[in-house]
Design an enzyme around this catalytic site. Structure first.
Site, short mmCIF file in Angstrom:
data_model
loop_
_atom_site.label_atom_id
_atom_site.label_comp_id
_atom_site.label_asym_id
_atom_site.label_seq_id
_atom_site.Cartn_x
_atom_site.Cartn_y
_atom_site.Cartn_z
N GLN A 1 -3.88 -1.53 10.07
CA GLN A 1 -3.87 -2.87 9.47
C GLN A 1 -4.38 -3.92 10.46
OE1 GLN A 1 -3.00 -3.60 6.23
NE2 GLN A 1 -3.75 -5.66 6.69
N LYS B 1 0.83 -1.21 0.00
CA LYS B 1 0.00 0.00 0.00
C LYS B 1 0.86 1.26 0.00
CE LYS B 1 -3.64 -2.54 2.37
NZ LYS B 1 -4.25 -2.91 3.67
N ASP C 1 -10.66 3.07 5.16
CA ASP C 1 -11.04 1.65 5.10
C ASP C 1 -12.55 1.47 5.24
OD1 ASP C 1 -9.30 -0.31 4.39
OD2 ASP C 1 -8.55 -0.74 6.39
#
Length: 286
Positions: free
Chosen positions: A97, A53, A120
């Protein structure tokens, strides 16, 4: 005829080019889009995802902040870090994450992310806005699936869609996105009875189990002409594979995503898109 390939590599390249142009436009207006990533612990797969990412963001001109924390990092310390990033005007997107070490409450952390920086799409606010069809920042993997369907002109209106996943990352948000487009949605999971029969009724099948030892979507579970989206990834026979027995299912499906090269590249592309959207929103721009 064998199924046509839904190439996430092709679609993600188009999305990333749009992102690159948007980044340049924002920079021209004095805005440098910035994504902050937070990784707790030393899980190798998570570290690989975060690095990928970061790499993609830099390629597209998005600035990055990389926070790699020891597994012993305490929950309150993580909450304090998220709050610092929330308050930093130069950070537009925050990605924590998952999964976390067991001593950290996932809901507590994701809930603490600013709704304007939730790239997200995991906060309760984002989930509620998605349910009401008003979300600006949507979960990346389901958004990537919708982007693939749109790119290839697949209209889901009236389709019977079967999703084999009930997570907050994939199954639940995807169900709302498909309902918004007038599909009829069934969510299945490990406790579902008559799973094979339900799958055979699907015009669109999305499977996201990620464990070939537990589940494989075989040709006898798929009706002729179905669209098959494979989100799962696992090692099978020494190679990276999805949930789908690709060689047999492609002979019955009309469209199918490969693994690798299907949904995976789209997840990162949509994260980049969300970061640019968040940067725009922070300045009151579209």
């Amino acid at each position: 005829m064998p199924a046509k390939i839904l190439s996430g590599l092709e679609v993600s390249a188009v999305v990333k080019e749009r992102v690159r142009k948007a980044v340049n436009e924002l920079k021209g207006q004095g805005v440098q889009p910035c994504l902050a990533t937070v990784l707790v612990g030393d899980d190798s797969a998570s570290a690989t995802y975060v690095s990928s990412k970061q790499k993609t963001a830099k390629e597209l001109g998005i600035a990055t902040r990389d926070h790699r924390l020891k597994a012993s990092f305490m929950q309150q310390e993580l909450l304090d870090l998220v709050q610092l990033l929330n308050n930093d005007p130069k950070v537009h997107g925050i990605l924590v994450q998952l999964p976390f070490p067991k001593h950290i409450d996932e809901f507590a952390i994701t809930s603490s992310i600013s709704l304007l920086k939730d790239v997200d799409g995991l906060t309760p606010y984002s989930a509620g806005m998605l349910q009401n069809g008003m979300a600006h920042l949507k979960p990346c993997t389901p958004s990537g699936i919708i982007e693939i369907l749109d790119y290839y002109g697949i209209d889901v209106a009236g389709m019977d869609a079967v999703i084999l996943n009930r997570s907050n990352l994939v199954g639940k948000p995807l169900a709302f996105m498909l309902l918004e487009r007038n599909a009829t949605v069934t969510i299945c999971h490990s406790k579902t009875k008559g799973l094979a029969e339900k799958l055979r009724g699907g015009d669109l099948i999305v499977t996201a189990v990620g464990n070939r030892g537990r589940f494989t979507l075989t040709a006898d579970m798929v009706k002729e002409g179905a669209v098959v989206i494979d989100v799962g990834t696992s090692r099978h026979g020494g190679n990276m594979a999805g949930d789908v027995d690709f060689d047999s299912v492609k002979e019955k499906a009309s469209w199918i995503t490969p693994v690798p090269g299907g949904v995976g590249p789209m997840t990162i592309a949509m994260l980049m898109k969300n970061t640019v959207s968040a940067a725009s929103i922070s300045r009151g721009m579209q």
